[in-house]
Design a protein around this motif. Structure first.
Motif, PDB file in Angstrom:
ATOM      1  N   THR A 298     -17.053 -68.208  23.377  1.00 28.32           N
ATOM      2  CA  THR A 298     -17.796 -67.597  22.353  1.00 28.32           C
ATOM      3  C   THR A 298     -16.954 -66.677  21.330  1.00 28.32           C
ATOM      4  O   THR A 298     -16.008 -65.923  21.920  1.00 28.32           O
ATOM      5  N   GLU A 299     -17.541 -66.275  20.418  1.00 29.41           N
ATOM      6  CA  GLU A 299     -16.774 -65.584  19.253  1.00 29.41           C
ATOM      7  C   GLU A 299     -16.557 -64.109  20.048  1.00 29.41           C
ATOM      8  O   GLU A 299     -15.519 -63.493  19.973  1.00 29.41           O
ATOM      9  N   ARG A 300     -17.356 -63.502  20.733  1.00 27.00           N
ATOM     10  CA  ARG A 300     -17.281 -62.247  21.741  1.00 27.00           C
ATOM     11  C   ARG A 300     -16.173 -62.315  22.410  1.00 27.00           C
ATOM     12  O   ARG A 300     -15.100 -61.495  22.569  1.00 27.00           O
ATOM     13  N   HIS A 301     -16.205 -63.354  23.356  1.00 26.44           N
ATOM     14  CA  HIS A 301     -14.865 -63.370  24.135  1.00 26.44           C
ATOM     15  C   HIS A 301     -13.435 -63.730  23.515  1.00 26.44           C
ATOM     16  O   HIS A 301     -12.505 -63.073  23.985  1.00 26.44           O
ATOM     17  N   LEU A 302     -13.406 -64.499  22.660  1.00 30.40           N
ATOM     18  CA  LEU A 302     -12.291 -64.557  21.692  1.00 30.40           C
ATOM     19  C   LEU A 302     -11.790 -63.318  21.094  1.00 30.40           C
ATOM     20  O   LEU A 302     -10.440 -62.872  21.227  1.00 30.40           O
ATOM     21  N   ALA A 303     -12.575 -62.636  20.598  1.00 24.98           N
ATOM     22  CA  ALA A 303     -12.359 -61.271  20.040  1.00 24.98           C
ATOM     23  C   ALA A 303     -11.867 -60.190  21.097  1.00 24.98           C
ATOM     24  O   ALA A 303     -10.841 -59.322  20.849  1.00 24.98           O
ATOM     25  N   LEU A 304     -12.689 -60.184  22.309  1.00 22.33           N
ATOM     26  CA  LEU A 304     -12.137 -59.518  23.364  1.00 22.33           C
ATOM     27  C   LEU A 304     -10.590 -59.793  23.788  1.00 22.33           C
ATOM     28  O   LEU A 304      -9.857 -58.995  24.160  1.00 22.33           O
ATOM     29  N   GLU A 305     -10.471 -60.984  23.981  1.00 22.61           N
ATOM     30  CA  GLU A 305      -9.282 -61.592  24.450  1.00 22.61           C
ATOM     31  C   GLU A 305      -8.166 -61.179  23.483  1.00 22.61           C
ATOM     32  O   GLU A 305      -7.088 -60.667  23.878  1.00 22.61           O
ATOM     33  N   LEU A 306      -8.232 -61.371  22.105  1.00 23.84           N
ATOM     34  CA  LEU A 306      -7.326 -60.751  21.197  1.00 23.84           C
ATOM     35  C   LEU A 306      -6.939 -59.370  21.137  1.00 23.84           C
ATOM     36  O   LEU A 306      -5.852 -58.870  21.180  1.00 23.84           O
ATOM     37  N   GLU A 307      -8.063 -58.616  21.554  1.00 16.00           N
ATOM     38  CA  GLU A 307      -7.833 -57.180  21.873  1.00 16.00           C
ATOM     39  C   GLU A 307      -7.057 -56.809  22.834  1.00 16.00           C
ATOM     40  O   GLU A 307      -6.074 -55.974  22.832  1.00 16.00           O
ATOM     41  N   ARG A 308      -7.173 -57.474  23.960  1.00 16.38           N
ATOM     42  CA  ARG A 308      -6.386 -57.356  25.012  1.00 16.38           C
ATOM     43  C   ARG A 308      -5.009 -57.620  25.006  1.00 16.38           C
ATOM     44  O   ARG A 308      -4.105 -56.843  25.292  1.00 16.38           O
ATOM     45  N   ARG A 309      -4.858 -58.797  24.246  1.00 20.26           N
ATOM     46  CA  ARG A 309      -3.379 -59.299  23.725  1.00 20.26           C
ATOM     47  C   ARG A 309      -2.650 -58.366  23.125  1.00 20.26           C
ATOM     48  O   ARG A 309      -1.428 -58.010  23.193  1.00 20.26           O
ATOM     49  N   LEU A 310      -3.450 -57.564  22.049  1.00 20.05           N
ATOM     50  CA  LEU A 310      -2.725 -56.623  21.133  1.00 20.05           C
ATOM     51  C   LEU A 310      -2.384 -55.609  22.143  1.00 20.05           C
ATOM     52  O   LEU A 310      -1.030 -55.019  21.860  1.00 20.05           O
ATOM     53  N   VAL A 311      -3.294 -54.979  23.007  1.00 22.33           N
ATOM     54  CA  VAL A 311      -2.640 -53.856  23.684  1.00 22.33           C
ATOM     55  C   VAL A 311      -1.469 -54.415  24.895  1.00 22.33           C
ATOM     56  O   VAL A 311      -0.586 -53.509  24.798  1.00 22.33           O
ATOM     57  N   ASP A 312      -1.513 -55.652  25.334  1.00 18.98           N
ATOM     58  CA  ASP A 312      -0.403 -56.075  26.279  1.00 18.98           C
ATOM     59  C   ASP A 312       0.658 -56.145  25.353  1.00 18.98           C
ATOM     60  O   ASP A 312       1.793 -55.792  26.204  1.00 18.98           O
ATOM     61  N   HIS A 313       0.831 -56.369  24.198  1.00 19.31           N
ATOM     62  CA  HIS A 313       2.133 -56.383  23.191  1.00 19.31           C
ATOM     63  C   HIS A 313       2.449 -55.037  22.952  1.00 19.31           C
ATOM     64  O   HIS A 313       3.550 -54.961  22.029  1.00 19.31           O
ATOM     65  N   GLY A 314       1.725 -54.063  23.351  1.00 13.56           N
ATOM     66  CA  GLY A 314       2.287 -52.603  22.860  1.00 13.56           C
ATOM     67  C   GLY A 314       1.584 -52.041  21.806  1.00 13.56           C
ATOM     68  O   GLY A 314       2.040 -50.983  21.495  1.00 13.56           O
ATOM     69  N   ALA A 315       0.378 -52.534  21.444  1.00 15.03           N
ATOM     70  CA  ALA A 315      -0.400 -51.775  20.560  1.00 15.03           C
ATOM     71  C   ALA A 315      -1.049 -50.597  20.996  1.00 15.03           C
ATOM     72  O   ALA A 315      -1.506 -50.684  22.218  1.00 15.03           O
ATOM     73  N   ASP A 316      -1.213 -49.423  20.108  1.00 17.40           N
ATOM     74  CA  ASP A 316      -2.045 -48.592  20.557  1.00 17.40           C
ATOM     75  C   ASP A 316      -3.478 -49.100  20.934  1.00 17.40           C
ATOM     76  O   ASP A 316      -4.288 -48.557  21.682  1.00 17.40           O
ATOM     77  N   GLY A 317      -3.992 -50.050  20.182  1.00 18.27           N
ATOM     78  CA  GLY A 317      -5.280 -50.379  20.367  1.00 18.27           C
ATOM     79  C   GLY A 317      -5.335 -51.457  18.879  1.00 18.27           C
ATOM     80  O   GLY A 317      -4.595 -51.407  18.285  1.00 18.27           O
ATOM     81  N   PRO A 318      -6.829 -51.937  18.879  1.00 22.27           N
ATOM     82  CA  PRO A 318      -6.884 -52.560  17.726  1.00 22.27           C
ATOM     83  C   PRO A 318      -7.135 -51.758  16.494  1.00 22.27           C
ATOM     84  O   PRO A 318      -7.519 -50.522  16.791  1.00 22.27           O
ATOM     85  N   ALA A 319      -6.657 -52.396  15.344  1.00 24.46           N
ATOM     86  CA  ALA A 319      -6.804 -51.455  14.166  1.00 24.46           C
ATOM     87  C   ALA A 319      -8.076 -51.212  13.607  1.00 24.46           C
ATOM     88  O   ALA A 319      -8.415 -50.506  12.947  1.00 24.46           O
ATOM     89  N   PHE A 320      -9.025 -52.250  14.292  1.00 26.69           N
ATOM     90  CA  PHE A 320     -10.448 -52.062  13.545  1.00 26.69           C
ATOM     91  C   PHE A 320     -10.994 -53.182  14.263  1.00 26.69           C
ATOM     92  O   PHE A 320     -10.399 -54.123  15.159  1.00 26.69           O
ATOM     93  N   PRO A 321     -12.280 -53.430  14.341  1.00 26.71           N
ATOM     94  CA  PRO A 321     -12.909 -54.191  15.397  1.00 26.71           C
ATOM     95  C   PRO A 321     -12.681 -55.747  14.892  1.00 26.71           C
ATOM     96  O   PRO A 321     -12.787 -56.151  13.805  1.00 26.71           O
TER      97      PRO A 321
END
Lengths: 368, 368
Positions: free
Chosen positions: B170-193
């Motif tokens: 689903t769109e929601r799952h893919l979005a969540l996975e992307l946000e998790r990967r952002l943080v995994d790679h050292g982001a403070d967090g997503p820049a926007f939803p």
């Protein structure tokens, strides 16, 4: 649902009329959503003389929307993206023959206020104050049901986390996993940034997760919440990692638990906000924890995570039935960590069984 | 770093003095962070007559903080949680002998403005306007380096997603996975939803992910960004699911790609904001896509995801070197879906190689 929104709008209108304004401009997003069913980004709601209008800017595609606008409400979309919906709504109010417009001075900026006065100089501006926030304090059963579902979702997410292996994982990873589980179980999203705090961080309010890993002997405190259909709840628990908590950990836990129970038990229609705060606070105070206590012991929840009432020492007012609040005392010992216990409850009369606990995860001290 | 903040503050002070105020009250959080290194929730920055002060409310534990405050800056903490930092700062300004205080009228609410006037009546209030926002437009190399790292993180997260199986999720799952990967790679967090849009949703700006699952033959458009040390970047790509894109998909993709390239190629010091918009827009226009186009073709990024300049038809002004902007045209065909392509670039003179592309994920039409 449409009737619910219409009734809410007519209650705001009554308040306006009582203070001399026939019309009102609602700009605070949570208030727009409460009265219109949805709050597209940048949109405002005009409670007009002849008609209510949801005024929004730009093409719909450009602006994400939560919720669905009340179908009985006419939507006025400004051409282009540069316009200010508040100014446009004031103009529409004057076009309807409005003479005095009440605005939310605690939300509207000085610049927008000035722009309205300059574009529609013949409109007299008054202050609506927090009339809509005050209406939002007491919830209907539909709203409480959204909070209840949100609380179930948060309980589920937390429960699943407790079944997994925690030692060695970072605060940030645990927080992300909790947020993923919230959405998995049907939340719109987290109600606020999930706080996972380990060791010396444990017990800090609104802790921002770090790369610290969970270690044997740690306190682990977790605070999370789900948003469901716009309504936001909150749960906080503290655990011990390892088989046997240290004496100081058991002692501190029991103390915060006693404070939280005292707060919960003081929730009743007619109880003063400050008395709920005092009930919890004095348990911590009398054990010598006067420094670094949270500034409040709880707060209302709903379309925002931090709503009226504030359960704080200087708060004025009394609880009503059907007001959902958190009770969330905590103690943080610098360098050592601490404990927070946080529930969302709905104030109910004793005849209905007293306060309704929405977040039902156990508050025993679990050793994980 | 401390010198950087001191220099920024003295530039704001110069602007103030030029317009007759010796002192300024900064309340917009991104502006506070820009000038003070951190913006604790509810805090304001006073550029005072004798001293600059970061004024914050409540015990530090109660309020999450991004960034670290400039160590050269004195922090004034209000006792209790109820106080208004803006009012307290105005009071401190008067105590320093300030006579005229410039405030951010586009951020300060009418109610706070009124409270300042009532508590410190002898202080004359002026408007600082968007002086700090204007300073923020041109970035230094330290800031650009944060954006570059953020863009690398977003590229990594997107690249990993493309290697996984997408159909059925689903769109929601893919979005969540992307946000998790952002943080995994050292982001403070997503820049926007994070926006993940499939099939008929694809190509919509700021689409909120739904439970729709990815299907064979879909367009899939993804827009995400990382926050790194407070700085926010943005990347958007569109893919086709399945082995062979349909003719209309290839045609639409090529068109949006051409528009985006035209926008990118028009980025140069001295180029008018509206000319960048027009460069991209006219490619879409001339292919007959006049309806439902985005209201702008790009915007500045930095401590906020949507900063000046706006690359829009009616925008006034010209690009400078070292201004990071997005270029993000898109077309959405109702009921069928669409394409968006979005990069973050830094404007550079031709002698330095022209615009610097920060988001380097391929823009070929990938069939996944």
């Amino acid at each position: 649902m449409s009737e619910v929104y219409a009734t809410r709008r007519s209650r705001v209108r009554e308040r306006c009329q009582a203070s001399g304004s026939a019309t009102a401009l609602i700009s605070r997003p949570a208030n727009v959503r409460y009265l219109a069913g949805a709050a597209p980004q940048g949109a405002v709601l005009l409670l007009g003389k002849t008609e209510d209008l949801l005024v929004r800017t730009g093409p719909p595609d450009d602006r994400p929307t939560d919720g669905r606008p009340d179908e009985a409400l006419r939507i006025h979309t400004l051409p282009g993206a540069g316009g200010d919906a508040a100014v446009a709504a004031a103009d529409l109010s004057a076009a309807q023959g409005g003479e005095c417009l009440a605005v939310e001075e605690h939300h509207l900026t000085v610049a927008r206020h000035r722009a309205i006065r300059s574009v529609v100089p013949r409109l007299r501006l008054a202050d609506l104050g927090s009339a809509v926030e005050q209406l939002r304090v007491v919830k209907d059963e539909e709203e409480i049901s959204c909070l209840r579902i949100g609380a179930e979702i948060a309980d589920q997410a937390l429960g699943e986390l407790l079944e997994s292996i925690l030692v060695g994982r970072t605060e940030r990873h645990l927080a992300l996993e909790l947020e993923r589980r919230l959405v998995d179980h049907g939340a719109d999203g987290p109600a606020f940034p999930t706080a996972v705090a380990t060791g010396p961080n444990a017990g800090r309010r609104a802790h921002r997760p770090t790369d610290r890993r969970v270690e044997e002997g740690d306190f682990l405190s977790v605070c999370l919440g789900a948003t469901y259909r716009g309504y936001r709840c909150e749960i906080g628990r503290t655990f011990v990692i390892g088989t046997s908590p240290a004496d100081w950990q058991i002692e501190l836990y029991d103390l915060v638990f006693a404070a939280q129970r005292a707060g919960r038990e003081s929730l009743a229609p007619g109880a003063a906000y400050r008395d709920v705060d005092r009930a919890a606070r004095q348990v911590l105070d009398s054990a010598g924890h006067t420094e670094g206590l949270p500034s409040l012991m709880g707060h209302g929840v709903g379309l925002e995570i931090d709503e009226d009432p504030q359960l704080a020492p200087a708060a004025m007012g009394k609880l009503d039935a059907c007001v959902p609040v958190t009770v969330e005392p905590g103690v943080h010992l610098p360098g050592r960590g601490g404990v927070r216990i946080d529930d969302t409850l709905v104030v109910r009369p004793e005849a209905d069984g007293g306060p309704e606990l929405l977040t039902i995860t156990t508050k025993e001290l679990l050793a994980l």
